[in-house]
Design a protein around this motif. Structure first.
Motif, PDB file in Angstrom:
ATOM      1  N   TYR A 120       0.938  -1.112  -0.014  1.00 18.94           N
ATOM      2  CA  TYR A 120      -0.034   0.114   0.067  1.00 18.94           C
ATOM      3  C   TYR A 120       0.851   1.202  -0.011  1.00 18.94           C
ATOM      4  O   TYR A 120       0.218   2.401   0.319  1.00 18.94           O
ATOM      5  CB  TYR A 120      -0.863  -0.080   1.213  1.00 18.94           C
ATOM      6  CG  TYR A 120      -1.640  -1.016   1.392  1.00 18.94           C
ATOM      7  CD1 TYR A 120      -3.093  -1.377   0.688  1.00 18.94           C
ATOM      8  CD2 TYR A 120      -1.259  -2.142   2.332  1.00 18.94           C
ATOM      9  CE1 TYR A 120      -3.511  -2.596   0.825  1.00 18.94           C
ATOM     10  CE2 TYR A 120      -1.881  -3.384   2.452  1.00 18.94           C
ATOM     11  CZ  TYR A 120      -3.117  -3.575   1.838  1.00 18.94           C
ATOM     12  OH  TYR A 120      -3.790  -4.787   1.905  1.00 18.94           O
ATOM     13  N   PRO A 123      -0.292   3.812  -3.014  1.00 18.85           N
ATOM     14  CA  PRO A 123      -1.562   4.458  -2.776  1.00 18.85           C
ATOM     15  C   PRO A 123      -1.677   5.323  -1.491  1.00 18.85           C
ATOM     16  O   PRO A 123      -2.285   6.338  -1.509  1.00 18.85           O
ATOM     17  CB  PRO A 123      -2.556   3.421  -2.898  1.00 18.85           C
ATOM     18  CG  PRO A 123      -1.550   1.916  -2.645  1.00 18.85           C
ATOM     19  CD  PRO A 123      -0.274   2.426  -3.038  1.00 18.85           C
ATOM     20  N   ALA A 127      -2.234   9.118  -1.347  1.00 20.70           N
ATOM     21  CA  ALA A 127      -3.530   9.590  -0.770  1.00 20.70           C
ATOM     22  C   ALA A 127      -3.221  11.030   0.345  1.00 20.70           C
ATOM     23  O   ALA A 127      -3.722  12.031   0.422  1.00 20.70           O
ATOM     24  CB  ALA A 127      -4.169   8.573  -0.179  1.00 20.70           C
ATOM     25  N   GLU A 391     -10.493  -1.433  -4.834  1.00 13.73           N
ATOM     26  CA  GLU A 391     -10.079  -0.422  -5.830  1.00 13.73           C
ATOM     27  C   GLU A 391     -10.816   0.656  -5.840  1.00 13.73           C
ATOM     28  O   GLU A 391     -10.816   1.463  -6.601  1.00 13.73           O
ATOM     29  CB  GLU A 391     -10.028  -0.991  -7.139  1.00 13.73           C
ATOM     30  CG  GLU A 391      -8.788  -2.233  -7.229  1.00 13.73           C
ATOM     31  CD  GLU A 391      -7.452  -1.752  -6.837  1.00 13.73           C
ATOM     32  OE1 GLU A 391      -7.206  -0.774  -7.135  1.00 13.73           O
ATOM     33  OE2 GLU A 391      -6.807  -2.749  -6.240  1.00 13.73           O
ATOM     34  N   ARG A 392     -11.777   1.029  -4.714  1.00 16.04           N
ATOM     35  CA  ARG A 392     -12.767   1.662  -4.809  1.00 16.04           C
ATOM     36  C   ARG A 392     -12.010   3.078  -4.267  1.00 16.04           C
ATOM     37  O   ARG A 392     -12.257   3.214  -2.819  1.00 16.04           O
ATOM     38  CB  ARG A 392     -14.005   1.647  -4.203  1.00 16.04           C
ATOM     39  CG  ARG A 392     -14.446   0.231  -4.965  1.00 16.04           C
ATOM     40  CD  ARG A 392     -16.020  -0.011  -4.268  1.00 16.04           C
ATOM     41  NE  ARG A 392     -16.337  -1.450  -4.782  1.00 16.04           N
ATOM     42  CZ  ARG A 392     -17.573  -1.879  -4.457  1.00 16.04           C
ATOM     43  NH1 ARG A 392     -18.527  -1.385  -3.650  1.00 16.04           N
ATOM     44  NH2 ARG A 392     -18.023  -3.025  -5.226  1.00 16.04           N
ATOM     45  N   TRP A 393     -11.392   3.852  -5.152  1.00 17.07           N
ATOM     46  CA  TRP A 393     -10.884   5.225  -4.388  1.00 17.07           C
ATOM     47  C   TRP A 393     -11.935   6.435  -4.665  1.00 17.07           C
ATOM     48  O   TRP A 393     -11.523   7.690  -4.682  1.00 17.07           O
ATOM     49  CB  TRP A 393      -9.662   5.419  -5.159  1.00 17.07           C
ATOM     50  CG  TRP A 393      -8.758   4.472  -4.692  1.00 17.07           C
ATOM     51  CD1 TRP A 393      -8.266   3.278  -5.507  1.00 17.07           C
ATOM     52  CD2 TRP A 393      -7.772   4.773  -3.522  1.00 17.07           C
ATOM     53  NE1 TRP A 393      -7.215   2.734  -4.814  1.00 17.07           N
ATOM     54  CE2 TRP A 393      -7.014   3.853  -3.701  1.00 17.07           C
ATOM     55  CE3 TRP A 393      -7.555   5.552  -2.736  1.00 17.07           C
ATOM     56  CZ2 TRP A 393      -6.075   3.269  -2.688  1.00 17.07           C
ATOM     57  CZ3 TRP A 393      -6.609   5.479  -1.832  1.00 17.07           C
ATOM     58  CH2 TRP A 393      -6.025   4.049  -1.593  1.00 17.07           C
ATOM     59  N   LEU A 396     -11.738   8.893  -1.684  1.00 15.33           N
ATOM     60  CA  LEU A 396     -10.707   9.742  -1.469  1.00 15.33           C
ATOM     61  C   LEU A 396     -10.806  11.012  -2.762  1.00 15.33           C
ATOM     62  O   LEU A 396     -10.594  11.983  -2.502  1.00 15.33           O
ATOM     63  CB  LEU A 396      -9.501   8.962  -1.807  1.00 15.33           C
ATOM     64  CG  LEU A 396      -8.342   9.848  -1.951  1.00 15.33           C
ATOM     65  CD1 LEU A 396      -7.969  10.454  -0.430  1.00 15.33           C
ATOM     66  CD2 LEU A 396      -7.113   8.793  -2.175  1.00 15.33           C
TER      67      LEU A 396
END
Length: 663
Positions: A120, A123, A127, A391-393, A396
């Motif tokens: 991670y 990402p 973020a 994978e649901r960003w 954000l």
């Protein structure tokens, strides 16, 4: 980065505000890059005092503006003069974001964290960096140009840590030496940017202990030469200490300025808790919190919060050093400005949370990821995974857009000084400085709103009559309305109240000069020009010297004003007069020509330049200047009479007779 640029785009033309005037617009040390000793010695009493690296960066901006042909005269002439400064501030903000991303990604890939977090790393780092770049609490540091101090010290702070990480990870002695040298050089630059940097040499070994080693002994023995690296980083702090001891901030920072250490500490407990609230709900962002310490019970929640976080950080160094480092980052960076050493000018400032914000966002990102993992291991909690997992960003992305929109609106506010200060007054209604600056914004309207400005200034004085800056500004407004005796009385009251208040002495000197009392004005203006030589003061002093028939004394003062081609048209005209009176005819003609090219609609410029041309016996040039003065002010008898005189000298007697009759 594109979204960040769009969020800040409304403020690219935002005018100079507040400390920007003294630190940039009136800062004579940034008008040339050579010799370097000039921009590396900022003037005293401004926001960049004791911060030579930042002052040099402002000089680079100024020089670039000159190369690009940007008009850097005072408004309304210099409409584009702030764009270059804003762009560099924004680039520094983006550079800080890139460094933060690099630090976070490499940290999550360290041996200690790689097993759980390396997947991670990218990402999570992206973020946190996106939220950090877009959060509206950062707007003060980015848009308020003087706060380049915060941006540059942050870039150096992050750059030092990033280079130290790369030095540890280096695969060869040469690479390790290169990265170590880079860290030391960047740390030294940071020490010349702002005092916050003084904690950076401590942050590097703390990072190594948290993410690289199981004990301090292991840290010191881990890599060859690492101890010497720590010592060299610590040695750079001597620059910061020497700048502090030089007294550059003695008038704003210290224990004898009216705020006790415990009052300031209690106020900072409130301020830090307020910053944390703004992270989650940024609706009370305030440009100026004022100078008054926090009293009553308002600081108690902050004290409890800081005590809990402090205890957790201390305990964490024994049980979870990686998390303890996040808390240490929070406290160490805030310590120089937000602990017990009083900063008299501001009880709180959102820019102080510029770097500490990263620790809050990292803690939130880690918490979200841990909750996600727990949800994955419990089928009953799969709703959490559906919300933020996989994978649901989108969540954000939505949050980033919301923050970007808020930052965009805040940027628009900075672009409108009146709206910005009305916002500050609304959120801090007992702050006289906010009213004072709102009045200044009203005076910059076209036409100036004198009555509204006077009401606002009297409100500031009613809130706190000891707030001296409002008094000279009130005198200026009263003067513009033609009430000269009242303006003088106000300024004499200021000087009697505090004879060392430079602004009051300056305003009184200027008033006496323009009302025809040059001998009385001279000691006031000479004193101010010796300590804080702004263009306005040097110009006023040059005017007084000429009125007292001392043109030789006026020349060097006026030459300083027009140095680098940045002087006003009247400064060139007055310099032409001084040259003429000292027998420097060719230089007088050059200065008069420069004055005419810059004169615009100011008849007094052409009148003064014409008088200079008469002294050096250039009647044809004098006629042109006087004719332009008459065209701009057709009812001024002096301009008409002087034009008639020079016209007669050129043999045009009929025209001269008509002009004399008209006068």
């Amino acid at each position: 980065m594109t979204v960040t640029c769009l969020a800040y785009s409304p403020a690219l033309r935002a005018p100079f505000q507040f400390d920007d005037l003294g630190s940039i617009a009136e800062n004579f040390t940034i008008r040339s890059l050579w010799p370097p000793s000039v921009p590396l010695h900022p003037p005293p009493g401004v926001a960049v005092s004791g911060r030579p690296v930042v002052n040099f960066s402002l000089a680079l901006n100024y020089a670039l503006n000159q190369r690009l042909g940007v008009d850097q005269r005072p408004d309304p002439d210099g409409a584009n003069k702030t764009i270059g400064f804003h762009i560099l501030n924004l680039l520094l903000h983006l550079a800080c974001g890139a460094l933060l991303f690099g630090i976070l990604r490499r940290t999550l890939r360290t041996e200690r964290l790689a097993k759980l977090w390396s997947t991670y790393a990218d990402p999570l780092a992206a973020a946190v960096t996106a939220l950090w770049l877009l959060h509206p609490i950062q707007t003060e540091a980015v848009i308020y140009l003087t706060q380049r101090t915060e941006l540059m010290v942050s870039a150096c702070y992050l750059g030092t840590l990033y280079a130290a990480i790369r030095a540890w990870d280096a695969s060869s002695a040469r690479a390790m030496f290169g990265w170590s040298t880079a860290a030391i050089v960047v740390c030294l630059l940071g020490m010349g940017s702002k005092e916050v940097m003084i904690t950076a040499p401590l942050m590097v070994p703390l990072y190594d202990r948290a993410f690289r080693a199981e004990s301090w002994r292991e840290v010191l023995r881990a890599r060859r030469g690492r101890v010497w690296f720590y010592l060299m980083l610590a040695a750079t702090s001597l620059l910061s200490i020497s700048l502090i001891l030089a007294g550059s901030r003695r008038e704003t920072v210290g224990f004898s300025l009216g705020v006790t250490w415990y009052q300031y500490l209690y106020s900072q407990a409130w301020a830090i808790a307020h910053y944390v609230r703004l992270v989650f709900w940024p609706v009370q962002l305030t440009y100026d919190y004022g100078q008054e310490p926090i009293a009553g019970l308002r600081g108690v929640p902050g004290l409890l919060l800081l005590a809990a976080l402090g205890a957790a950080t201390i305990i964490g160094w024994r049980r979870a050093p990686t998390l303890a480092f996040v808390g240490t980052w929070f406290f160490l960076i805030l310590a120089p400005s937000s602990s017990f050493v009083p900063i008299r000018t501001e009880i709180a400032a959102e820019r102080r949370f510029y770097l500490p914000l990263a620790s809050v966002l990292v803690a939130l990102a880690v918490a979200v990821q841990l909750l996600r993992r727990r949800a994955d291991s419990h089928p009953a909690r799969r709703w959490w995974h559906a919300l933020v997992g996989g994978e649901r960003w989108w969540l954000l992305a939505a949050l980033c857009l919301l923050l970007a929109g808020t930052t965009f609106q805040r940027s628009r506010l900075y672009a409108d000084p009146e709206a910005l200060w009305r916002d500050a007054v609304a959120k801090s209604p007992r702050n006289p400085r906010a009213y004072d600056n709102l009045a200044t914004a009203l005076l910059h309207q076209q036409p100036p709103r004198l009555a509204d400005a006077e009401t606002t200034l009297r409100r500031a004085i009613a809130i706190d009559s000891t707030y001296l800056p409002a008094w000279p500004n009130l005198a200026g407004v009263v003067f513009e309305q033609g009430r000269l005796p009242e303006a003088r009385q106000i300024l004499e009251h200021v000087v009697a109240t505090n004879p060392n208040y430079v602004r009051g002495v300056e305003r009184l000197g200027v008033l006496l000069a323009v009302t025809g009392e040059p001998a009385a004005a001279l000691p006031h203006l000479e004193r101010v020009a010796a300590e804080f030589p702004s263009d306005e003061d040097l110009l006023a002093l040059g005017t007084v010297y000429i009125a007292l028939d001392r043109p030789a004394d006026a020349v060097p003062k006026l030459e300083e004003v027009v140095k680098g081609g940045s002087g006003s048209a009247f400064a060139y005209a007055l310099l032409s007069m001084a040259y003429a009176q000292t027998g420097r005819a060719s230089e007088a003609v050059d200065a008069a020509t420069a004055a005419g090219a810059r004169g615009g609609g100011d008849a007094s410029v052409y009148l003064t330049a014409g008088r200079a041309m008469l002294i050096v016996q250039r009647p044809a040039e004098a006629e042109k200047f006087f004719a332009e003065a008459v065209r701009l002010n057709p009812t001024d008898p002096e301009s008409i009479t002087r034009l008639g005189t020079v016209t007669a000298a050129l043999g045009k007697r009929d025209e001269a007779a008509q002009l004399f009759c008209r006068a």
